[in-house]
Design a protein around this motif. Structure first.
Motif, PDB file in Angstrom:
ATOM      1  N   SER A 174       0.940  -3.944 -10.343  1.00 20.63           N
ATOM      2  CA  SER A 174       0.614  -3.172 -11.533  1.00 20.63           C
ATOM      3  C   SER A 174      -0.472  -2.161 -11.203  1.00 20.63           C
ATOM      4  N   LEU A 175      -0.248  -0.898 -11.603  1.00 17.88           N
ATOM      5  CA  LEU A 175      -1.212   0.167 -11.353  1.00 17.88           C
ATOM      6  C   LEU A 175      -1.969   0.544 -12.619  1.00 17.88           C
ATOM      7  N   VAL A 176      -1.830  -0.240 -13.679  1.00 17.23           N
ATOM      8  CA  VAL A 176      -2.459   0.094 -14.957  1.00 17.23           C
ATOM      9  C   VAL A 176      -3.383  -1.033 -15.398  1.00 17.23           C
ATOM     10  N   ASP A 177      -4.303  -0.689 -16.311  1.00  6.77           N
ATOM     11  CA  ASP A 177      -5.130  -1.687 -16.978  1.00  6.77           C
ATOM     12  C   ASP A 177      -5.155  -1.356 -18.462  1.00  6.77           C
ATOM     13  N   ALA A 178      -5.959  -2.077 -19.221  1.00  3.75           N
ATOM     14  CA  ALA A 178      -5.937  -1.928 -20.678  1.00  3.75           C
ATOM     15  C   ALA A 178      -6.312  -0.518 -21.117  1.00  3.75           C
ATOM     16  N   GLY A 179      -7.146   0.174 -20.345  1.00  2.00           N
ATOM     17  CA  GLY A 179      -7.608   1.497 -20.746  1.00  2.00           C
ATOM     18  C   GLY A 179      -6.821   2.645 -20.158  1.00  2.00           C
ATOM     19  N   THR A 180      -5.757   2.360 -19.417  1.00  2.00           N
ATOM     20  CA  THR A 180      -4.987   3.421 -18.763  1.00  2.00           C
ATOM     21  C   THR A 180      -4.226   4.252 -19.790  1.00  2.00           C
ATOM     22  N   GLN A 181      -4.358   5.572 -19.701  1.00  2.00           N
ATOM     23  CA  GLN A 181      -3.633   6.468 -20.582  1.00  2.00           C
ATOM     24  C   GLN A 181      -2.254   6.780 -20.013  1.00  2.00           C
ATOM     25  N   GLY A 182      -1.301   7.049 -20.903  1.00  2.00           N
ATOM     26  CA  GLY A 182       0.037   7.429 -20.470  1.00  2.00           C
ATOM     27  C   GLY A 182       1.100   6.467 -20.945  1.00  2.00           C
ATOM     28  N   THR A 183       2.330   6.906 -20.892  1.00  2.00           N
ATOM     29  CA  THR A 183       3.473   6.089 -21.291  1.00  2.00           C
ATOM     30  C   THR A 183       3.747   5.042 -20.231  1.00  2.00           C
ATOM     31  N   ARG A 184       3.753   3.792 -20.626  1.00  2.00           N
ATOM     32  CA  ARG A 184       3.977   2.706 -19.672  1.00  2.00           C
ATOM     33  C   ARG A 184       5.381   2.802 -19.080  1.00  2.00           C
ATOM     34  N   LEU A 185       5.470   2.528 -17.797  1.00  2.00           N
ATOM     35  CA  LEU A 185       6.739   2.598 -17.068  1.00  2.00           C
ATOM     36  C   LEU A 185       6.851   1.391 -16.158  1.00  2.00           C
ATOM     37  N   THR A 186       7.982   0.701 -16.217  1.00  2.00           N
ATOM     38  CA  THR A 186       8.270  -0.385 -15.298  1.00  2.00           C
ATOM     39  C   THR A 186       9.445   0.028 -14.421  1.00  2.00           C
ATOM     40  N   VAL A 187       9.249  -0.015 -13.112  1.00  2.00           N
ATOM     41  CA  VAL A 187      10.301   0.328 -12.150  1.00  2.00           C
ATOM     42  C   VAL A 187      10.716  -0.949 -11.436  1.00  2.00           C
ATOM     43  N   THR A 188      12.004  -1.294 -11.497  1.00  2.00           N
ATOM     44  CA  THR A 188      12.501  -2.485 -10.819  1.00  2.00           C
ATOM     45  C   THR A 188      13.724  -2.123  -9.987  1.00  2.00           C
ATOM     46  N   GLY A 189      14.068  -2.996  -9.071  1.00  2.00           N
ATOM     47  CA  GLY A 189      15.262  -2.768  -8.267  1.00  2.00           C
ATOM     48  C   GLY A 189      15.330  -3.709  -7.093  1.00  2.00           C
ATOM     49  N   TYR A 190      16.234  -3.385  -6.179  1.00  2.00           N
ATOM     50  CA  TYR A 190      16.455  -4.140  -4.959  1.00  2.00           C
ATOM     51  C   TYR A 190      16.208  -3.248  -3.752  1.00  2.00           C
ATOM     52  N   VAL A 191      15.929  -3.882  -2.618  1.00  2.00           N
ATOM     53  CA  VAL A 191      15.963  -3.203  -1.326  1.00  2.00           C
ATOM     54  C   VAL A 191      17.045  -3.886  -0.500  1.00  2.00           C
ATOM     55  N   PHE A 192      18.056  -3.100  -0.091  1.00  2.00           N
ATOM     56  CA  PHE A 192      19.194  -3.610   0.658  1.00  2.00           C
ATOM     57  C   PHE A 192      19.179  -3.081   2.081  1.00  2.00           C
ATOM     58  N   GLY A 193      19.898  -3.781   2.973  1.00  2.00           N
ATOM     59  CA  GLY A 193      20.249  -3.245   4.276  1.00  2.00           C
ATOM     60  C   GLY A 193      21.608  -2.587   4.196  1.00  2.00           C
ATOM     61  N   LEU A 194      22.164  -2.235   5.361  1.00  3.81           N
ATOM     62  CA  LEU A 194      23.402  -1.456   5.390  1.00  3.81           C
ATOM     63  C   LEU A 194      24.634  -2.234   4.940  1.00  3.81           C
ATOM     64  N   ALA A 195      24.556  -3.564   4.905  1.00  4.77           N
ATOM     65  CA  ALA A 195      25.686  -4.361   4.429  1.00  4.77           C
ATOM     66  C   ALA A 195      25.522  -4.775   2.972  1.00  4.77           C
ATOM     67  N   CYS A 196      24.571  -4.142   2.283  1.00  5.30           N
ATOM     68  CA  CYS A 196      24.327  -4.417   0.864  1.00  5.30           C
ATOM     69  C   CYS A 196      23.806  -5.828   0.623  1.00  5.30           C
ATOM     70  N   LEU A 197      23.161  -6.397   1.625  1.00  4.73           N
ATOM     71  CA  LEU A 197      22.487  -7.680   1.466  1.00  4.73           C
ATOM     72  C   LEU A 197      21.002  -7.414   1.281  1.00  4.73           C
ATOM     73  N   PRO A 198      20.334  -8.195   0.444  1.00  9.64           N
ATOM     74  CA  PRO A 198      18.931  -7.926   0.126  1.00  9.64           C
ATOM     75  C   PRO A 198      18.009  -8.182   1.305  1.00  9.64           C
ATOM     76  N   LEU A 199      16.928  -7.434   1.337  1.00  4.43           N
ATOM     77  CA  LEU A 199      15.918  -7.554   2.391  1.00  4.43           C
ATOM     78  C   LEU A 199      14.616  -8.074   1.781  1.00  4.43           C
ATOM     79  N   GLY A 200      14.169  -9.239   2.224  1.00  2.00           N
ATOM     80  CA  GLY A 200      12.890  -9.772   1.788  1.00  2.00           C
ATOM     81  C   GLY A 200      11.764  -9.275   2.668  1.00  2.00           C
ATOM     82  N   ASN A 201      10.538  -9.354   2.142  1.00  2.00           N
ATOM     83  CA  ASN A 201       9.328  -9.009   2.886  1.00  2.00           C
ATOM     84  C   ASN A 201       9.269  -7.540   3.309  1.00  2.00           C
ATOM     85  N   VAL A 202       9.935  -6.665   2.570  1.00  2.00           N
ATOM     86  CA  VAL A 202       9.846  -5.229   2.843  1.00  2.00           C
ATOM     87  C   VAL A 202       8.576  -4.693   2.197  1.00  2.00           C
TER      88      VAL A 202
END
Length: 291
Positions: free
Chosen positions: A93-121
């Motif tokens: 999290s890059l925000v705290d209670a006093g942070t100005q601006g519209t809150r945004l949550t970005v989520t997703g996956y990180v895959f390798g070339l075979a579309c399998l997930p990569l941990g610890n990236v």
């Protein structure tokens, strides 16, 4: 001065098969159009199995697909710009209670070339504040994290402000264990400046929706990491070792400024982290600098 154009001059080359030919639309283009229109596409129309985030009939995830490259993967790189700083704090999290601006949550996956997930990236994010200003003295709106074993990540931040010469964007560096660093940027759909920004790349558009007074975004990264159909996510279980002959050891928690040796060379830690197999100091310049 934030009148800089972020140092982003020049354009990214299109990947093979990604030309703007109306007779050839990539699966990703079709999927994004369907999402924007609220249309559900059958698997047969996609030509391949659904992505890993698709929910199965029982509410759980479907089996991971054996391939995800449709002609515009892996994720294209983009320029770093002038405002990157190493040693960002580890946080989701890059925000705290006093942070100005519209809150945004970005989520997703990180895959390798075979579309399998990569941990610890390693993912290192940085962006402008609501006024379009980068913090170049501290670490506001800067932070790094690691993907979970299932390849997922989540970032809580705000919608970045605008400054001359650029459209809205979020910078990110990614590095899988023992692999090169990918530096790229994420963009917002529907922004007027997308049409005038000289390096804007539609392949880097996030899927964004408004939820109440906040916004939610999704983006899946694909790294140039070879995989077979049987490759599994990177395990977090490690056994202390120092294969290079030195003081660096797998399973050790290193803090910023810590020093180690590996293969007779001294290194200083740039970002706090838990050492993983494949993250030997010569392999991860985002974590270690040779002395």
């Amino acid at each position: 001065m934030d009148a800089s154009t972020d140092g982003d001059r020049g354009t990214a080359e299109n990947a093979p098969g990604d030309e703007a030919d109306p007779r050839h639309l990539s699966r990703k283009t079709v999927l994004r159009a369907a999402v924007a229109a609220g249309v559900a596409l059958p698997v047969a129309m996609m030509g391949v199995p659904a992505l890993a985030r698709t929910v199965g009939a029982n509410g759980g995830p479907l089996e991971l697909t054996p391939a995800c490259d449709d002609g515009d993967d892996p994720t294209p790189p983009q320029t770093e710009g002038p405002y990157f700083k190493p040693n960002s704090p580890r946080r989701t999290s890059l925000v705290d209670a006093g942070t100005q601006g519209t809150r945004l949550t970005v989520t997703g996956y990180v895959f390798g070339l075979a579309c399998l997930p990569l941990g610890n990236v390693l993912l290192d994010f940085w962006q402008a504040d609501v006024n379009g200003v980068y913090d170049n003295t501290g670490y506001r709106f800067r932070g790094h994290q690691f993907t979970n074993p299932d390849g997922t990540f989540s970032l809580t931040t705000i919608v970045p402000g605008l400054y001359p010469g650029r459209t809205r964007h979020i910078h990110v560096k990614l590095q899988a264990p023992g692999r090169p660093v990918l530096t790229t940027q994420l963009y917002f759909p529907g922004e007027p400046r997308n049409n005038t920004d000289t390096i804007f790349d539609p392949r880097l558009l996030m899927e964004v929706r408004t939820v109440g007074n906040a916004r939610e975004a999704k983006f899946d990264f694909v790294l140039n990491v070879p995989q077979s159909s049987t490759t599994r996510p990177t395990s977090t279980t490690t056994t202390p070792s120092s294969p290079g002959g030195g003081t660096w050891a797998v399973g050790t928690n290193y803090a910023i400024g810590a020093t180690v040796t590996y293969n007779g060379v001294g290194y200083v830690c740039l970002q706090g982290h838990l050492a993983q197999p494949g993250w030997e100091p010569p392999n991860v310049p985002a974590l270690w600098r040779a002395e």
